[in-house]
Design an enzyme around this catalytic site. Sequence first.
Site, PDB file in Angstrom:
ATOM      1  N   ARG A  98       0.727  -1.104  -0.114  1.00 49.03           N
ATOM      2  CA  ARG A  98       0.034   0.029   0.147  1.00 49.03           C
ATOM      3  C   ARG A  98       0.959   1.247   0.111  1.00 49.03           C
ATOM      4  NH1 ARG A  98      -3.315   1.697  -2.553  1.00 49.03           N
ATOM      5  NH2 ARG A  98      -4.253  -0.284  -2.498  1.00 49.03           N
ATOM      6  N   ASP A 116       1.440  37.954 -11.533  1.00 45.23           N
ATOM      7  CA  ASP A 116       0.781  37.258 -10.732  1.00 45.23           C
ATOM      8  C   ASP A 116      -0.697  37.591 -11.079  1.00 45.23           C
ATOM      9  OD1 ASP A 116       0.112  35.081  -8.605  1.00 45.23           O
ATOM     10  OD2 ASP A 116      -0.367  36.998  -7.267  1.00 45.23           O
ATOM     11  N   GLU A 171       6.689  39.746  -7.127  1.00 46.45           N
ATOM     12  CA  GLU A 171       5.397  39.489  -7.497  1.00 46.45           C
ATOM     13  C   GLU A 171       4.803  40.927  -7.676  1.00 46.45           C
ATOM     14  OE1 GLU A 171       1.766  38.707  -4.813  1.00 46.45           O
ATOM     15  OE2 GLU A 171       3.041  36.691  -5.280  1.00 46.45           O
ATOM     16  N   LYS A 211       3.421  24.553  -3.257  1.00 48.59           N
ATOM     17  CA  LYS A 211       2.097  24.134  -2.605  1.00 48.59           C
ATOM     18  C   LYS A 211       2.266  22.624  -2.702  1.00 48.59           C
ATOM     19  CE  LYS A 211      -0.498  28.133  -4.076  1.00 48.59           C
ATOM     20  NZ  LYS A 211      -1.274  28.820  -4.962  1.00 48.59           N
ATOM     21  N   LYS A 227       6.669  39.482  -2.216  1.00 48.35           N
ATOM     22  CA  LYS A 227       5.189  39.267  -2.250  1.00 48.35           C
ATOM     23  C   LYS A 227       4.404  40.412  -1.852  1.00 48.35           C
ATOM     24  CE  LYS A 227       3.501  35.119  -1.676  1.00 48.35           C
ATOM     25  NZ  LYS A 227       3.357  34.602  -2.977  1.00 48.35           N
TER      26      LYS A 227
END
Length: 274
Positions: free
Chosen positions: A88, A207, A186, A125, A157
């Site tokens: 598994r 972005d 960004e 992510k 960011k």
Amino acid sequence: MLTTTQIERWLSEDVGHHDVTNQVPGETTGRLVAKETGTAAGLEAATAVFDYLGADVLEAVDGGTRVDPGDELLVLEGPARTLLRGERVAVNLVGHASGVATSTAEAVAAARAERDEVRIAATRKTTPGLRGIEKRAVVAGGGDTHRLDLSHMVMVKDNHVAEMGLEGAISHFRERVSFATKIEVEVESVADAPQAAAAGADIVMLDNMAPAAVREAVAALEEAGHEDVLTEASGGIGLEAVPEYAATGVDVISMGSLTHSAPSLDVSLYTGEP
């Protein structure tokens, strides 16, 4: 590199403390088989699991191999109990990684149909604990890993800009990074792209921009003399939109969906004679 601790954690999660199900006597052979078409990945992890358990891996396809239903990905031999205990975990790892590789290969093919130069990249992510496997799967599918962790590149960011301003944020981090560390900035408007480049960005991330805006931003950077600055389109880009983004002239298309939404490739482990 996979560690013994990681492998033990995976097996402990599945086997538990009193495994009766897999108490099967005797020696046997095993075949990990693809049940649908895709791109294979995760075989190194599955091999490490079976090695740890004491099974012998006789054959293994290379990551990135295109497979069809019925193709063997791994061939094993050893105690039946051992093969069944690793089943598994190995199936889950290979199925998930191959799904990531397959999604990446599809995105790369869609992009290259428009432009050979554009790269398809992953993001951070990723599934906690599985980043290494997922990033390797992206590479197996022909994609780029992007930064593996926060130490690989500074990304300025919107929160940084809100606190320090665009130019102030870039200057702040430029003073603190190694000469070998790139700074990506960004931006969310066409006008901010050349401003970021002029302030010292090595890479400008466009972005959440529509393809038309990305095309404008790429052109604005070139007109301002920043043609050496890399451009990256990012933000909810799905497979169906890849060709349109690739045609804008952007250098990189990054897609979080490659890792967080890739469907698992259907694979199964069969023991005994075929």
